[in-house]
Design a protein around this motif. Sequence first.
Motif, PDB file in Angstrom:
ATOM      1  N   LEU A 129      47.677  48.111  36.263  1.00  0.00           N
ATOM      2  CA  LEU A 129      47.155  46.881  35.615  1.00  0.00           C
ATOM      3  C   LEU A 129      46.069  47.356  34.592  1.00  0.00           C
ATOM      4  N   ARG A 130      46.116  46.370  33.348  1.00  0.00           N
ATOM      5  CA  ARG A 130      45.073  46.656  32.330  1.00  0.00           C
ATOM      6  C   ARG A 130      43.929  46.814  32.764  1.00  0.00           C
ATOM      7  N   SER A 131      42.985  47.313  31.838  1.00  0.00           N
ATOM      8  CA  SER A 131      41.530  47.673  32.626  1.00  0.00           C
ATOM      9  C   SER A 131      40.579  46.475  32.247  1.00  0.00           C
ATOM     10  N   THR A 132      40.894  45.818  31.310  1.00  0.00           N
ATOM     11  CA  THR A 132      40.095  44.606  30.885  1.00  0.00           C
ATOM     12  C   THR A 132      40.522  43.184  31.464  1.00  0.00           C
ATOM     13  N   ASP A 133      40.083  42.376  32.264  1.00  0.00           N
ATOM     14  CA  ASP A 133      40.606  41.197  32.689  1.00  0.00           C
ATOM     15  C   ASP A 133      42.076  41.437  32.901  1.00  0.00           C
ATOM     16  N   PRO A 134      42.437  42.261  34.014  1.00  0.00           N
ATOM     17  CA  PRO A 134      43.825  42.349  34.316  1.00  0.00           C
ATOM     18  C   PRO A 134      44.357  40.907  34.931  1.00  0.00           C
ATOM     19  N   PHE A 160      48.240  32.216  38.146  1.00  0.00           N
ATOM     20  CA  PHE A 160      47.509  33.408  37.440  1.00  0.00           C
ATOM     21  C   PHE A 160      48.527  34.109  36.951  1.00  0.00           C
ATOM     22  N   VAL A 161      48.192  35.096  35.861  1.00  0.00           N
ATOM     23  CA  VAL A 161      49.097  35.949  35.127  1.00  0.00           C
ATOM     24  C   VAL A 161      48.331  37.214  35.213  1.00  0.00           C
ATOM     25  N   VAL A 162      49.141  38.234  35.552  1.00  0.00           N
ATOM     26  CA  VAL A 162      48.736  39.661  35.637  1.00  0.00           C
ATOM     27  C   VAL A 162      49.127  40.378  34.333  1.00  0.00           C
ATOM     28  N   PHE A 163      48.513  41.220  33.855  1.00  0.00           N
ATOM     29  CA  PHE A 163      48.757  41.969  32.296  1.00  0.00           C
ATOM     30  C   PHE A 163      48.736  43.568  32.893  1.00  0.00           C
ATOM     31  N   GLY A 164      49.916  44.178  32.417  1.00  0.00           N
ATOM     32  CA  GLY A 164      49.626  45.695  32.702  1.00  0.00           C
ATOM     33  C   GLY A 164      51.099  46.410  32.159  1.00  0.00           C
ATOM     34  N   THR A 165      51.245  47.365  32.686  1.00  0.00           N
ATOM     35  CA  THR A 165      52.643  48.116  32.476  1.00  0.00           C
ATOM     36  C   THR A 165      53.425  48.500  33.477  1.00  0.00           C
ATOM     37  N   ASN A 166      54.811  48.353  33.341  1.00  0.00           N
ATOM     38  CA  ASN A 166      55.514  48.740  34.511  1.00  0.00           C
ATOM     39  C   ASN A 166      55.434  47.818  35.809  1.00  0.00           C
ATOM     40  N   LEU A 167      55.159  46.528  35.377  1.00  0.00           N
ATOM     41  CA  LEU A 167      55.006  45.832  36.729  1.00  0.00           C
ATOM     42  C   LEU A 167      56.331  44.866  37.176  1.00  0.00           C
ATOM     43  N   GLY A 168      57.305  45.056  36.353  1.00  0.00           N
ATOM     44  CA  GLY A 168      58.492  44.458  36.799  1.00  0.00           C
ATOM     45  C   GLY A 168      59.793  45.274  35.841  1.00  0.00           C
ATOM     46  N   GLN A 216      56.757  50.736  44.588  1.00  0.00           N
ATOM     47  CA  GLN A 216      55.714  51.366  44.105  1.00  0.00           C
ATOM     48  C   GLN A 216      54.614  50.456  43.824  1.00  0.00           C
ATOM     49  N   THR A 217      53.354  50.811  44.249  1.00  0.00           N
ATOM     50  CA  THR A 217      52.327  49.959  44.200  1.00  0.00           C
ATOM     51  C   THR A 217      51.054  50.509  43.191  1.00  0.00           C
ATOM     52  N   SER A 218      50.764  49.339  42.381  1.00  0.00           N
ATOM     53  CA  SER A 218      49.724  49.752  41.412  1.00  0.00           C
ATOM     54  C   SER A 218      48.335  50.241  42.203  1.00  0.00           C
ATOM     55  N   PRO A 219      47.491  51.048  41.440  1.00  0.00           N
ATOM     56  CA  PRO A 219      46.019  50.972  41.937  1.00  0.00           C
ATOM     57  C   PRO A 219      45.672  49.621  41.920  1.00  0.00           C
ATOM     58  N   ALA A 220      44.526  49.356  42.500  1.00  0.00           N
ATOM     59  CA  ALA A 220      43.786  48.183  42.692  1.00  0.00           C
ATOM     60  C   ALA A 220      42.813  47.818  41.523  1.00  0.00           C
ATOM     61  N   ALA A 221      42.865  46.375  41.181  1.00  0.00           N
ATOM     62  CA  ALA A 221      41.826  45.830  40.464  1.00  0.00           C
ATOM     63  C   ALA A 221      41.105  44.719  40.866  1.00  0.00           C
ATOM     64  N   ARG A 222      39.781  44.828  40.817  1.00  0.00           N
ATOM     65  CA  ARG A 222      39.066  43.793  41.224  1.00  0.00           C
ATOM     66  C   ARG A 222      39.079  42.593  40.336  1.00  0.00           C
ATOM     67  N   VAL A 223      39.253  41.490  41.360  1.00  0.00           N
ATOM     68  CA  VAL A 223      39.344  40.277  40.654  1.00  0.00           C
ATOM     69  C   VAL A 223      38.442  39.020  41.483  1.00  0.00           C
ATOM     70  N   SER A 224      37.950  38.150  40.845  1.00  0.00           N
ATOM     71  CA  SER A 224      36.954  37.112  41.582  1.00  0.00           C
ATOM     72  C   SER A 224      37.800  36.003  41.740  1.00  0.00           C
ATOM     73  N   VAL A 225      37.698  35.346  42.759  1.00  0.00           N
ATOM     74  CA  VAL A 225      38.477  34.050  43.139  1.00  0.00           C
ATOM     75  C   VAL A 225      37.219  33.121  43.294  1.00  0.00           C
ATOM     76  N   VAL A 226      37.484  31.893  42.509  1.00  0.00           N
ATOM     77  CA  VAL A 226      36.340  31.011  42.650  1.00  0.00           C
ATOM     78  C   VAL A 226      37.066  29.754  43.065  1.00  0.00           C
TER      79      VAL A 226
END
Length: 595
Positions: A31-36, A53-61, A127-137
């Motif tokens: 997942l990308r580092s900023t607002d993934p 929601f939308v997830v941005f990164g590389t090799n996601l699919g 293959q699972t990505s490293p986790a990214a912290r995300v806020s649910v509101v």
Amino acid sequence: MAGEKRRRDMGRIGFVAGILAATLAWGQPVLRSTDPVVNGGSYAPGIAPGSIFVVFGTNLGGPDVVLNQSLPMRPELGGVSVRFTPVGGGTAINALMVYTTRNQVAGLLPSSAAPGDYNVTVTYNNQTSPAARVSVVARNFGVVSADSSGGGQAQVQNYRTGTEWDLNRVARGRLGQYTTAPANPGQVLVIWGTGLGADSASDSNGGVSQNFTANTRVILAGREITPAYAGRSSGLPGTDQINFTLPADAPAGCSVPLQVRIGDSYSNTTYIAIAAAGRNACQHPYLSEQTLVRLSEGGTMVTGSFALLKQSTSVSVQGMALDMVTESLSGSFQRVGVGGLADVSEGMDMPSGACQVYRSRGDQDVLLLGPPPVQPLDAGAQLTLNGPNASNIAVPRDADTRAYYKSLAQTTSFPGGIPGLPGGLPNIPGLGSSGSPVIAQGTYTLRGTGGADVGAFSATVTVPQPITWTNKSSISNITRSSGVTVTWSGGGSNDLVSIMGTSAQRVGGTDTRPVYQAVVFNCITNASARTFTVPASVLTQLPADAGPEGMSVLGIQQFGDGQNGRFTAPLTAGGNTDFALFNFSIGEMKSVSYR
């Protein structure tokens, strides 16, 4: 039924239109580092239960776009799944998938998710990505935009009959199977987006069990309107629609700011086109109806936008008063679609008295000048500026942004001295200064010899006597719930004034070039008004505390309305620019505290 299908199809447009192009090499998902992970309409952080929601990164699919085209929604699509795991412990939640591609996937967060922080992972081909912290509101509504950027032209429909709907655009036309038109006062409109809040009946099968109308307001050019309905669109999981009627006295324009408030949460700012009944296009100050039709039907236009910028800034830096005057020239030729119309118009097509609020991330230049052009055009390696105090000044083309920029002068001083230095040094004029002041009252000429895309051109602008911010010294602590009034003197009949402010928190960068996460507002009025009150509905969207390394400022900027400085440049592929302007922008800015 065909008209109903076209109406409902609009709920899908935007959530899938921004899918990125795929490439062919794969590894572990990252997942990308900023607002993934961002809202599927606004592309802003903060995910509401039941929203897309939308997830941005590389090799996601995989290499192809895979769309979910049937109900019920499923937690796996094309070998891709997304999981939300509560940071504080608890059962992980599997998202329901909307689409997948290599670098971007979208899903629906089930309504059972409680607000809080989550670790989000994407799994593809085991293959699972490293986790990214995300806020649910609890809620974070995002208006879908025409170009899937989260800004610009909103994806809104104008109601005509039970089976006939127009896609809101700046002119009458046709975009694929859809008709386009500006809205008329008194007409019913439908806003498409996601993030009103949890509705478990919608998650899998597209049912509707919640009505959010009571807490929802549409904000049109600063005016709040109670909608007739705000909630899920039947048959479209996670997709919200807001139906409202344009007031009979709604302002006309091609870029009328549109925002949605639900409780104390505000959406992204987008724009809609409004015209009097019987008109084929909105009234734009300088674009022809032919150009507006082209934009409405998915085409592009070529613009040129250049400005002489003089900014006087008074801020406090770590307890020291800093005064700085900067002068520069910047601009570009670029190709834009309907989504970029508001940006290139620079407020000149907004109704007088309207305000916009948007979120931005970047250094101080990005916050003040905006991001670089998306599709810049080549008008040569450098341009040349002449005028008062300016003799053949070269304005080079930046290799990275491909825009033109020249710092003309900078003067920095510490009026109160620098603590700890001998004698206090009450003032250090010239500290950090470079160049001699250039911008003054008079006529300037900008010339280019031509490049790969744009031919030789010449543009002139007359810089007037600058306005004076008359109550600047009395504004320091601003109570957001009370609004703030700014007054000035001077200004010509063809001048506009922008009252702008920002509350920005530092999130990275270096000490010499910090990067900020900012909320910015901008209100436009005529210079002849001499006064403007920024309403509480605008100021309350700014964070109250920018932090010790943050930046909270209020400013006033004077610029031309587009009549002074217009020019035409030839295109090497044939034809000319649709609109080009050499403008001026002169203003003052100071540190304030938003409370």
